[in-house]
Design a protein around this motif. Structure first.
Motif, PDB file in Angstrom:
ATOM      1  N   ILE A 184       0.823  -1.215   0.000  1.00 36.17           N
ATOM      2  CA  ILE A 184       0.000   0.000   0.000  1.00 36.17           C
ATOM      3  C   ILE A 184       0.858   1.266   0.000  1.00 36.17           C
ATOM      4  CG2 ILE A 184      -1.954  -1.148   1.112  1.00 36.17           C
ATOM      5  CD1 ILE A 184      -1.168   0.278   3.727  1.00 36.17           C
ATOM      6  N   GLN A 185       2.147   1.116  -0.318  1.00 29.55           N
ATOM      7  CA  GLN A 185       3.025   2.289  -0.364  1.00 29.55           C
ATOM      8  C   GLN A 185       2.608   3.275  -1.449  1.00 29.55           C
ATOM      9  OE1 GLN A 185       5.401   3.032   2.006  1.00 29.55           O
ATOM     10  NE2 GLN A 185       4.356   1.275   2.916  1.00 29.55           N
ATOM     11  N   ASN A 186       2.016   2.751  -2.524  1.00 24.27           N
ATOM     12  CA  ASN A 186       1.557   3.646  -3.603  1.00 24.27           C
ATOM     13  C   ASN A 186       0.070   3.959  -3.478  1.00 24.27           C
ATOM     14  OD1 ASN A 186       0.618   1.116  -4.253  1.00 24.27           O
ATOM     15  ND2 ASN A 186       1.282   1.161  -6.392  1.00 24.27           N
ATOM     16  N   LEU A 187      -0.470   3.694  -2.305  1.00 26.96           N
ATOM     17  CA  LEU A 187      -1.873   4.002  -2.025  1.00 26.96           C
ATOM     18  C   LEU A 187      -1.952   4.909  -0.789  1.00 26.96           C
ATOM     19  CD1 LEU A 187      -3.460   0.470  -2.560  1.00 26.96           C
ATOM     20  CD2 LEU A 187      -3.964   2.507  -3.931  1.00 26.96           C
ATOM     21  N   PRO A 188      -1.526   6.171  -0.915  1.00 35.93           N
ATOM     22  CA  PRO A 188      -1.575   7.080   0.242  1.00 35.93           C
ATOM     23  C   PRO A 188      -2.981   7.231   0.796  1.00 35.93           C
ATOM     24  CG  PRO A 188      -1.190   8.292  -1.816  1.00 35.93           C
ATOM     25  CD  PRO A 188      -0.995   6.846  -2.117  1.00 35.93           C
ATOM     26  N   PHE A 189      -3.974   7.069  -0.057  1.00 35.02           N
ATOM     27  CA  PHE A 189      -5.362   7.151   0.391  1.00 35.02           C
ATOM     28  C   PHE A 189      -5.669   6.064   1.417  1.00 35.02           C
ATOM     29  CE2 PHE A 189      -9.742   5.629  -0.195  1.00 35.02           C
ATOM     30  CZ  PHE A 189     -10.431   6.760   0.192  1.00 35.02           C
ATOM     31  N   VAL A 190      -5.170   4.852   1.175  1.00 32.14           N
ATOM     32  CA  VAL A 190      -5.391   3.743   2.111  1.00 32.14           C
ATOM     33  C   VAL A 190      -4.593   3.964   3.385  1.00 32.14           C
ATOM     34  CG1 VAL A 190      -5.150   1.250   2.461  1.00 32.14           C
ATOM     35  CG2 VAL A 190      -5.919   2.140   0.244  1.00 32.14           C
ATOM     36  N   GLN A 191      -3.380   4.482   3.262  1.00 32.02           N
ATOM     37  CA  GLN A 191      -2.579   4.783   4.447  1.00 32.02           C
ATOM     38  C   GLN A 191      -3.276   5.807   5.333  1.00 32.02           C
ATOM     39  OE1 GLN A 191       1.633   5.573   3.429  1.00 32.02           O
ATOM     40  NE2 GLN A 191       1.200   4.655   1.443  1.00 32.02           N
ATOM     41  N   ASP A 192      -3.849   6.838   4.706  1.00 33.86           N
ATOM     42  CA  ASP A 192      -4.582   7.851   5.475  1.00 33.86           C
ATOM     43  C   ASP A 192      -5.825   7.248   6.128  1.00 33.86           C
ATOM     44  OD1 ASP A 192      -2.755   9.792   4.810  1.00 33.86           O
ATOM     45  OD2 ASP A 192      -3.936  10.619   3.153  1.00 33.86           O
ATOM     46  N   PHE A 193      -6.475   6.338   5.412  1.00 31.13           N
ATOM     47  CA  PHE A 193      -7.652   5.669   5.969  1.00 31.13           C
ATOM     48  C   PHE A 193      -7.288   4.924   7.257  1.00 31.13           C
ATOM     49  CE2 PHE A 193      -9.739   1.503   6.314  1.00 31.13           C
ATOM     50  CZ  PHE A 193     -11.023   1.903   6.628  1.00 31.13           C
TER      51      PHE A 193
END
Length: 226
Positions: A184-193
């Protein structure tokens, strides 16, 4: 001539970006009639043709479209009703594409909204954070009733989606922070979630799903409603 061509190209990008925002907000989400701007478009074409100028008339067009865009309240009221289904999947992918790529340089984008129909299998798909078929010990009727709501959905690498399966939200959050963290390193949206909605001891229920749907509406409107 080269400078004029470059200026015109940049202006056209601004115009088409305005088209995209306006019609997504007003027609796709708010389901207003599409012909509400036909006269505006026709008048702008006449002005460009008669004046021989592009920038002035199209600046006026961009401003007029912004003024006619639906309010956050109207947008949010319709957005929070988005529910997972084959007919809504493209809209959902578009939403997460916009949210995940906000502020990202073009060369670093991760395309979640893909229109090429020749591509049979996409690298990312939509995960139901509270599973569609929960385990008996994790079953909650009111939460399950919200399982397809936009507030319960996440874009994930398709193999991670499969691996998470029917695990409960707490277990999924733990896996995404642990062994799936690199994916999920290229999914900042998921990290923020994970940071905003999955703190230690978090509860995931119908109320939280509704709250997240409203948050998503506000975040997205900040991108497409301006």
């Amino acid at each position: 001539e080269k400078i004029r061509a470059e200026t015109a190209a940049k202006q056209l990008v601004r115009v088409f970006s305005s088209f995209e925002k306006h019609h997504f907000v007003n027609n796709v989400i708010c389901e207003r009639v599409g012909n509400e701007v036909e006269r505006l478009y026709a008048d702008t074409c006449d002005k460009v043709e008669k004046s021989g100028e592009l920038e002035g008339p199209t600046d006026d067009l961009i401003h007029a479209l912004a003024e006619r865009r639906a309010s956050l309240e109207e947008f949010s009221a319709r957005f929070i009703e988005i529910s997972y289904s084959p007919s809504q999947l493209a809209i959902i992918c578009y939403v997460f594409d916009k949210l995940n790529n906000k502020g990202v340089n073009p060369g670093q984008r991760l395309d979640l909204f893909i229109t090429d129909k020749r591509l049979r299998k996409k690298s990312h798909n939509i995960e139901h954070f509270y599973p569609q078929s929960p385990r008996p010990e994790d079953f909650n009727e009111s939460t399950l009733a919200k399982a397809h709501n936009i507030g319960n959905l996440l874009p994930l690498y398709f193999r991670d989606n499969c691996s998470l399966g029917n695990a409960p939200p707490v277990e999924k959050a733990m896996l995404l922070r642990g062994e799936m963290q690199e994916n999920i390193q290229n999914l900042p949206f998921v990290q923020d979630f994970l940071k905003d909605f999955c703190p230690a001891g978090f509860v995931w229920d119908a109320e939280v799903i509704d709250r997240r749907a409203r948050v998503l509406a506000s975040q997205l409107f900040g991108i497409v409603g301006s």
